[in-house]
Scaffold this motif. Structure first.
Motif, PDB file in Angstrom:
ATOM      1  N   ASP A  80      -5.757  -8.653   5.642  1.00 60.16           N
ATOM      2  CA  ASP A  80      -7.221  -8.212   5.867  1.00 60.16           C
ATOM      3  C   ASP A  80      -8.350  -7.359   5.037  1.00 60.16           C
ATOM      4  O   ASP A  80      -9.440  -6.525   5.508  1.00 60.16           O
ATOM      5  CB  ASP A  80      -6.564  -6.821   6.821  1.00 60.16           C
ATOM      6  CG  ASP A  80      -7.662  -6.140   7.870  1.00 60.16           C
ATOM      7  OD1 ASP A  80      -7.919  -6.895   8.543  1.00 60.16           O
ATOM      8  OD2 ASP A  80      -6.836  -4.933   8.020  1.00 60.16           O
ATOM      9  N   ARG A 114      -0.999   1.758   5.982  1.00 65.20           N
ATOM     10  CA  ARG A 114      -1.626   1.586   5.070  1.00 65.20           C
ATOM     11  C   ARG A 114      -3.086   3.591   5.751  1.00 65.20           C
ATOM     12  O   ARG A 114      -3.419   3.448   4.805  1.00 65.20           O
ATOM     13  CB  ARG A 114      -2.777   0.872   6.447  1.00 65.20           C
ATOM     14  CG  ARG A 114      -3.692  -0.679   5.591  1.00 65.20           C
ATOM     15  CD  ARG A 114      -4.515  -0.805   6.731  1.00 65.20           C
ATOM     16  NE  ARG A 114      -4.830  -2.676   6.023  1.00 65.20           N
ATOM     17  CZ  ARG A 114      -4.617  -3.460   7.120  1.00 65.20           C
ATOM     18  NH1 ARG A 114      -4.366  -3.083   8.166  1.00 65.20           N
ATOM     19  NH2 ARG A 114      -4.497  -4.884   6.550  1.00 65.20           N
ATOM     20  N   GLU A 115      -1.957   4.052   6.843  1.00 60.19           N
ATOM     21  CA  GLU A 115      -1.845   4.848   7.220  1.00 60.19           C
ATOM     22  C   GLU A 115      -1.618   5.555   5.993  1.00 60.19           C
ATOM     23  O   GLU A 115      -1.723   6.594   5.598  1.00 60.19           O
ATOM     24  CB  GLU A 115      -1.436   5.246   8.109  1.00 60.19           C
ATOM     25  CG  GLU A 115      -2.086   4.533   9.956  1.00 60.19           C
ATOM     26  CD  GLU A 115      -1.255   4.987  11.328  1.00 60.19           C
ATOM     27  OE1 GLU A 115      -0.284   5.817  11.146  1.00 60.19           O
ATOM     28  OE2 GLU A 115      -1.805   4.339  12.083  1.00 60.19           O
ATOM     29  N   LEU A 139      -1.915  -7.548   4.257  1.00 54.94           N
ATOM     30  CA  LEU A 139      -2.725  -7.136   3.762  1.00 54.94           C
ATOM     31  C   LEU A 139      -3.775  -7.589   3.264  1.00 54.94           C
ATOM     32  O   LEU A 139      -4.622  -7.390   3.261  1.00 54.94           O
ATOM     33  CB  LEU A 139      -1.798  -5.709   3.225  1.00 54.94           C
ATOM     34  CG  LEU A 139      -1.145  -4.486   3.299  1.00 54.94           C
ATOM     35  CD1 LEU A 139      -0.246  -4.470   2.708  1.00 54.94           C
ATOM     36  CD2 LEU A 139      -1.577  -3.435   3.986  1.00 54.94           C
ATOM     37  N   GLU A 175       3.452  -6.617  11.562  1.00 52.58           N
ATOM     38  CA  GLU A 175       1.386  -5.694  11.917  1.00 52.58           C
ATOM     39  C   GLU A 175       1.802  -4.698  12.282  1.00 52.58           C
ATOM     40  O   GLU A 175       0.824  -3.359  11.520  1.00 52.58           O
ATOM     41  CB  GLU A 175       0.652  -6.435  13.043  1.00 52.58           C
ATOM     42  CG  GLU A 175       1.050  -8.365  13.166  1.00 52.58           C
ATOM     43  CD  GLU A 175      -0.357  -8.599  14.352  1.00 52.58           C
ATOM     44  OE1 GLU A 175       0.074  -7.743  15.318  1.00 52.58           O
ATOM     45  OE2 GLU A 175      -0.557  -9.992  14.048  1.00 52.58           O
ATOM     46  N   ALA A 176       2.526  -3.516  12.968  1.00 47.72           N
ATOM     47  CA  ALA A 176       2.705  -2.824  13.087  1.00 47.72           C
ATOM     48  C   ALA A 176       3.196  -1.871  11.461  1.00 47.72           C
ATOM     49  O   ALA A 176       2.751  -0.227  11.134  1.00 47.72           O
ATOM     50  CB  ALA A 176       3.908  -1.429  13.784  1.00 47.72           C
ATOM     51  N   GLY A 206       7.101   1.925   6.732  1.00 43.05           N
ATOM     52  CA  GLY A 206       6.672   0.319   7.020  1.00 43.05           C
ATOM     53  C   GLY A 206       7.843  -0.774   6.572  1.00 43.05           C
ATOM     54  O   GLY A 206       8.555  -1.075   7.020  1.00 43.05           O
ATOM     55  N   VAL A 265       2.098  -2.887   8.752  1.00 39.27           N
ATOM     56  CA  VAL A 265       1.120  -2.789   7.933  1.00 39.27           C
ATOM     57  C   VAL A 265       0.586  -1.924   7.973  1.00 39.27           C
ATOM     58  O   VAL A 265      -0.513  -1.220   7.170  1.00 39.27           O
ATOM     59  CB  VAL A 265       0.571  -4.569   7.822  1.00 39.27           C
ATOM     60  CG1 VAL A 265      -0.873  -4.710   6.617  1.00 39.27           C
ATOM     61  CG2 VAL A 265       1.987  -5.511   7.277  1.00 39.27           C
ATOM     62  N   GLU A 266       0.250  -1.252   9.190  1.00 35.96           N
ATOM     63  CA  GLU A 266      -1.135  -0.518   9.664  1.00 35.96           C
ATOM     64  C   GLU A 266      -0.054   0.620   9.371  1.00 35.96           C
ATOM     65  O   GLU A 266      -0.666   1.517   8.808  1.00 35.96           O
ATOM     66  CB  GLU A 266      -1.006  -0.475  11.360  1.00 35.96           C
ATOM     67  CG  GLU A 266      -2.026   0.748  12.107  1.00 35.96           C
ATOM     68  CD  GLU A 266      -3.301   0.336  11.147  1.00 35.96           C
ATOM     69  OE1 GLU A 266      -3.785   1.832  10.468  1.00 35.96           O
ATOM     70  OE2 GLU A 266      -3.776  -0.869  10.680  1.00 35.96           O
ATOM     71  N   ARG A 267       0.950   0.942   9.523  1.00 34.72           N
ATOM     72  CA  ARG A 267       1.747   2.353   8.962  1.00 34.72           C
ATOM     73  C   ARG A 267       1.795   2.224   7.612  1.00 34.72           C
ATOM     74  O   ARG A 267       1.021   3.180   6.717  1.00 34.72           O
ATOM     75  CB  ARG A 267       3.804   1.882   9.734  1.00 34.72           C
ATOM     76  CG  ARG A 267       4.006   3.431   8.862  1.00 34.72           C
ATOM     77  CD  ARG A 267       3.363   4.552   9.664  1.00 34.72           C
ATOM     78  NE  ARG A 267       4.188   5.967   9.138  1.00 34.72           N
ATOM     79  CZ  ARG A 267       5.362   6.758   9.956  1.00 34.72           C
ATOM     80  NH1 ARG A 267       5.533   6.426  11.127  1.00 34.72           N
ATOM     81  NH2 ARG A 267       6.105   7.632   8.943  1.00 34.72           N
TER      82      ARG A 267
END
Length: 199
Positions: free
Chosen positions: A174, A71-72, A171, A64-65, A79, A67-69
């Motif tokens: 969401d 996206r950013e 990804l 999850e971290a 990631g 995927v967030e990275r």
């Protein structure tokens, strides 16, 4: 000596297994986050190659971290790197003398620095091997052509047995296909169907 090789079912990790087979009792290991069952593609490839296979559970919070990275950042590199390092740590917890992966000399991601390799070895009491680290893509492709039967095509169409498939699924869950397209560039993927017929 027992060795656990981080395995995707693709040509690089399969070629790494063939390189190491003369010196180690190679076990192919795939990490999973429990998001999809795509790891079964790696299991099927390992079975066709007649190598022992194992799955290790990875920490979903790491995925999850990652995927967030991604996206950013707008790209997958950082990631994927984090997930690969986590997977190596988990594989190093197995009862083995050595751990390995199929990273090549010209890979942009993942890469394991000399300091990271030394740290893994010192903390976990294992040897870290990267048998393809001295080989570029052309050399790998020539060796693969001689030894393996491989299916290659767009990453969206080729089976994946590594954690990239699960990161894509997170990804997509969401943000749909657009979320995947925003992070992952289209690229060719390989999947090993077996050993090449020898004459």
């Amino acid at each position: 000596m027992d060795l656990a090789l981080l395995y995707s079912g693709g040509k690089d990790s399969t070629l790494a297994a063939l390189f190491l087979d003369s010196f180690y009792d190679v076990r192919l290991v795939t990490g999973r986050f429990g998001v999809t069952d795509d790891w079964k593609h790696a299991e099927a490839a390992a079975e066709r190659l007649e190598y022992p296979f194992e799955v290790v559970d990875l920490d979903r919070a790491v995925a999850e971290a990652a995927v967030e990275r991604m996206r950013e950042d707008g790209y997958p590199r950082n990631g994927i790197q984090r997930v690969h390092e986590h997977a190596l740590e988990r594989v190093a917890e197995l009862d083995v003398d050595a751990v390995a992966d199929g990273t090549r000399r010209d890979d942009r991601v993942p890469t394991i620095s000399r300091a990271q390799a030394q740290s893994l070895e010192d903390r976990r009491g294992v040897d870290y091997l990267s048998p393809l680290a001295g080989l570029g893509r052309n050399a790998v492709d020539r060796l693969v052509e001689e030894r393996l039967t491989v299916e290659t095509g767009p990453s969206a169409e080729i089976p994946k047995g590594d954690y990239e498939a699960e990161l894509r699924a997170l990804l997509e869950a969401d943000g749909g296909q657009e979320a995947i397209d925003a992070v992952f560039p289209e690229h060719d993927q390989s999947y090993v169907r077996g050993l090449a017929d020898s004459d």
